[in-house]
Write an enzyme that holds these catalytic residues in place. Structure first.
Site, mmCIF file in Angstrom:
data_model
loop_
_atom_site.group_PDB
_atom_site.id
_atom_site.type_symbol
_atom_site.label_atom_id
_atom_site.label_comp_id
_atom_site.label_asym_id
_atom_site.label_seq_id
_atom_site.Cartn_x
_atom_site.Cartn_y
_atom_site.Cartn_z
ATOM 1 N N ALA A 159 0.908 -1.088 0.088
ATOM 2 C CA ALA A 159 0.086 -0.024 0.020
ATOM 3 C C ALA A 159 0.930 1.188 -0.014
ATOM 4 C CB ALA A 159 -0.838 0.033 1.238
ATOM 5 N N TYR A 160 2.055 1.173 0.635
ATOM 6 C CA TYR A 160 2.836 2.537 0.682
ATOM 7 C C TYR A 160 3.379 2.626 -0.660
ATOM 8 C CZ TYR A 160 6.345 5.602 2.582
ATOM 9 O OH TYR A 160 7.403 6.695 2.673
#
Length: 256
Positions: A159-160
């Site tokens: 996600a990052y």
């Protein structure tokens, strides 16, 4: 008051998000040293108040606004405060961001994904929309803080990585749309930098620091001031022909 002999940002009104610690707090000090009048934005009031008090005691122009970049109305209030205090907004460093514990994608909670994307992507989206509106009458400069995770798949959560790639996409889109109107938009891609987020991650993953050091041409973790210095230059008129670019500040990590 200590100032640079040939300051980069003299006379500029600058807004810095994520300013309560790490790169954002370092940027507050560097931007003030370079002559800017600053508006600091973050969610943690006590840290903002301390930094602002220190800067004012040194003779700098500084104020703070408690705001969450995921909330458009709070960002609008922060931008309005900068314009009200200093007459305009010339510079914005959109630095606010959040990380997450590294986990395989199929084990990542949806809530974690939502938090990372809302802060890192929607936060930049919210900030740029309000900053650009304030800058349109006279132009300005915006720098969005991405990461080496926005360029390559680093050993962090998916996600990052996705969020920081998206920051670069937003940067290029905004640069294309607004360069002709005198607004330069660029991005930074810092490598591993001493901060609360990175220090916690390295503490929980003790073998990772050595891996990171081995992968960079300059084998160390960056200090926040080193990233802030690059942001100040990109925000300054000395970078006047730099538009829509991503500046890696990573000790050569992405050259490998």
């Amino acid at each position: 008051m200590t100032t640079a002999s040939n300051p980069l940002l003299v006379g500029k009104s600058a807004l810095i998000t994520g300013a309560s610690a790490g790169i954002g707090a370092a940027a507050a000090r560097v931007f003030c040293r370079e002559g800017a009048a600053i508006t600091l934005v973050a969610r943690r009031e006590s840290q903002l108040a301390d930094i602002t008090s220190q800067l004012r005691a040194e003779g700098h122009q500084a104020q703070y606004v408690v705001a969450d970049v995921t909330r458009s109305e709070e960002v609008a209030r922060a931008v309005s405060a900068a314009v009200a205090a200093y007459g305009r907004l010339d510079v914005a460093f959109n630095n606010a961001g959040v990380g997450a514990e590294p986990k395989p994608l199929h084990l990542l909670d949806e809530e974690v994904y939502d938090t990372v994307m809302d802060t890192n992507v929607r936060g930049v989206w919210n900030c740029m929309r309000h900053e650009i509106r304030a800058m349109l009458p006279r132009g300005g400069t915006i720098v969005n803080n991405s990461s080496t995770a926005g360029l390559v798949a680093t050993p962090v959560t998916a996600a990052y990585i996705a969020s920081k790639h998206a920051v670069l996409g937003l940067t290029k889109a905004a640069a294309t749309e607004y360069a002709a109107q005198g607004i330069r938009v660029n991005a930074l891609a810092p490598g591993s930098t001493r901060s609360e987020m990175v220090d916690t991650w390295l503490r929980d993953n003790p073998d990772m620091e050595q891996h990171l050091l081995q992968s960079a041409l300059v084998p160390r973790i960056a200090e926040p001031d080193e990233i802030a210095e690059a942001a100040a230059w990109l925000c300054s008129d000395r970078a006047s022909f730099v538009v829509g670019t991503t500046l890696s500040v990573d000790g050569g990590w992405t050259t490998r």
